[in-house]
Enzyme design. Structure first.
Site, PDB file in Angstrom:
ATOM      1  NE  ARG A 166     -10.928  10.649   3.860  1.00  0.00           N
ATOM      2  CZ  ARG A 166      -9.723  10.207   4.220  1.00  0.00           C
ATOM      3  NH1 ARG A 166      -8.628  10.771   3.714  1.00  0.00           N
ATOM      4  NH2 ARG A 166      -9.618   9.199   5.064  1.00  0.00           N
ATOM      5  N   GLY A 214      -3.096  12.558  -0.941  1.00  0.00           N
ATOM      6  CA  GLY A 214      -3.514  13.876  -0.459  1.00  0.00           C
ATOM      7  C   GLY A 214      -4.413  14.613  -1.411  1.00  0.00           C
ATOM      8  N   GLY A 215      -4.470  15.933  -1.204  1.00  0.00           N
ATOM      9  CA  GLY A 215      -5.327  16.789  -2.002  1.00  0.00           C
ATOM     10  C   GLY A 215      -6.644  17.123  -1.338  1.00  0.00           C
ATOM     11  CG  HIS A 244      -6.290   2.421   6.189  1.00  0.00           C
ATOM     12  ND1 HIS A 244      -4.937   2.344   5.975  1.00  0.00           N
ATOM     13  CD2 HIS A 244      -6.827   3.031   5.094  1.00  0.00           C
ATOM     14  CE1 HIS A 244      -4.662   2.882   4.787  1.00  0.00           C
ATOM     15  NE2 HIS A 244      -5.791   3.292   4.230  1.00  0.00           N
ATOM     16  CB  THR A 254      -8.908  11.348  -1.552  1.00  0.00           C
ATOM     17  OG1 THR A 254      -8.694  10.759  -0.286  1.00  0.00           O
ATOM     18  CG2 THR A 254     -10.166  12.193  -1.521  1.00  0.00           C
ATOM     19  CG  HIS A 268      -1.989   1.049   1.198  1.00  0.00           C
ATOM     20  ND1 HIS A 268      -3.323   0.747   1.131  1.00  0.00           N
ATOM     21  CD2 HIS A 268      -1.916   2.389   1.220  1.00  0.00           C
ATOM     22  CE1 HIS A 268      -4.030   1.871   1.127  1.00  0.00           C
ATOM     23  NE2 HIS A 268      -3.189   2.890   1.182  1.00  0.00           N
ATOM     24  NE  ARG A 286      -9.586   4.754   9.049  1.00  0.00           N
ATOM     25  CZ  ARG A 286      -8.753   5.454   8.288  1.00  0.00           C
ATOM     26  NH1 ARG A 286      -8.315   6.623   8.695  1.00  0.00           N
ATOM     27  NH2 ARG A 286      -8.365   4.987   7.122  1.00  0.00           N
ATOM     28  CG  ASP A 295      -1.775   5.233   3.808  1.00  0.00           C
ATOM     29  OD1 ASP A 295      -1.919   5.224   2.570  1.00  0.00           O
ATOM     30  OD2 ASP A 295      -2.527   5.862   4.573  1.00  0.00           O
TER      31      ASP A 295
END
EC number: 3.4.19.-
Length: 390
Positions: free
Chosen positions: A173, A78-79, A234, A109, A71, A237, A292
């Site tokens: 998201r 980002g963004g 994830h 995303t 991953h 989390r 990540d």
């Protein structure tokens, strides 16, 4: 292989090390690599004079399978806070310096300013620099963006595409896919992978939403999709999600992936997550770790408003893994599975990667006594040497 067949100087390489973990400890201490493969294992191998063999004397180091990171935002993630918050691309050196020989690139995303074509170009670029690199087609959203306009065609015709991901669920998201949409894209991935002779996993980003892993539970309970087709990531989390992940792994004999968060916040570090999963009875072979890396670590308030962001690094992955061994949570042999052998199996690369064995890819990492990577070899070529860093 005869001397006549070996026409290029340095085509063969012999590693003489202090110990070899395949991941199990081997009796041999020599690794002969040629043509990108491991061709022989032994101790004090006696090779004919005049053969073009480069010998690496590393009796003070331990040889292990080069790590696999499933991953990585190789083109940057980002963004979420606008164009100024796009994360940078990762470099081949940043990958290899952590002992990682194989990566799988993902889109997250942002699949607007970045695309599967950008991802493929970066993956091929990393390959040209010596890293073994693959990718998932798709991104957070459903329907997923693809290279050919079709998931099955991407898997069938693009060698670097080994699955679909990272599809976001239980996250504000995500595109809030319906259950039937999830079932359709997973089914398409499975069939496309079968046609290509690949595993074709579906890599699911799990957010902190209240649905948690329920969509994947329904998928495995209500359809004929096998559990090894689906990998939730994830899962550390937050503590409740990790508890759910343990139950999911045990109920379906499934694998789960923990993320080496640099700042776990309300979640758990990869070290704590693996430790907890083991205590809950999840077999170590059903756990993997990923970085990540170069993805964003955004912070949102209770209303989903963007507050700020950090960029993930792969240094945390290796540090958390080292800690698992140093604090005797797992012996080295089992711990290697978390970032090599288990990952190779999950990705369907287990016939060539994740082990030091004859016929396997010559992907080898040399560790010092502190488990710090000193040299990384991919396909028999040295792509990182700590003594040559400038």
């Amino acid at each position: 292989m005869s001397p006549e067949e070996v026409s290029k100087p340095g085509l063969m390489m012999l590693l003489r090390v202090g110990a070899i973990y395949s991941p199990e400890r081997l009796e041999q201490t020599d690794i002969l690599m040629a043509g990108g493969k491991i061709t022989a294992l032994g101790s004090d191998l006696d090779l004919p004079k005049g053969w073009p063999i480069e010998v690496v004397e590393a009796r003070h180091l331990i040889a292990v399978p080069a790590f696999i990171d499933q991953h990585v935002h190789v083109t940057g993630g980002g963004g979420e806070g606008g164009c100024g918050t796009r994360c940078p691309e990762i470099t081949a050196r940043d990958i290899a310096a952590m002992g990682i020989g194989t990566v799988v690139g993902v889109l997250g995303t942002d699949s607007i300013s970045r695309s599967p074509a950008d991802l493929l170009a970066k993956v091929r670029g990393l390959g040209a620099e010596g890293i073994s690199a693959f990718m998932y087609t798709g991104a957070y959203r459903v329907p997923p963006p693809t290279l050919t306009g079709d998931i099955q065609r991407d898997l069938a015709w693009i060698p670097e595409v080994i699955g679909l991901g990272e599809i976001a669920i239980s996250d504000h998201r995500s595109s809030q896919p319906r259950q039937d949409e999830i079932e359709r894209i997973v089914s398409d991935t499975r069939v496309g992978a079968m046609l290509a002779g690949k595993r074709g996993i579906c890599h699911f980003h799990i957010g902190d939403g209240k649905r948690g892993l329920e969509p994947l539970r329904r998928l495995l309970s209500e359809t004929e999709i096998p559990a090894d087709q689906v990998i939730p990531t994830h899962v550390n989390r937050h503590p409740a999600l990790l508890e759910e992940a343990a139950d999911y792994a045990l109920a379906f004999n499934a694998s789960v992936d923990v993320t080496a968060f640099e700042d776990a916040g309300d979640g758990l570090s990869a070290f704590d997550a693996v430790s907890r999963l083991l205590k809950l009875g999840v077999p170590p072979e059903r756990i993997t770790m990923s970085s990540d890396c170069n993805g964003s670590l955004p912070e949102f308030d209770a209303n989903g408003t963007y507050l700020g962001m950090k960029v993930a690094r792969n240094t945390t992955l290796i540090a958390d893994w080292q800690r698992l061994v140093r604090e005797s949570v797992l012996p080295l042999e089992a711990a290697l599975g978390l970032i090599s052998t288990n990952v190779a199996r999950v990705l369907g690369l287990h016939a060539t990667k994740g082990r030091i064995a004859i016929g396997f890819d010559a992907d080898v990492t040399l560790l010092d006594s502190e488990l710090q990577p000193q040299q990384t070899f991919v396909a028999g070529k040295c792509v990182y040497d700590v003594s040559n860093t400038e």
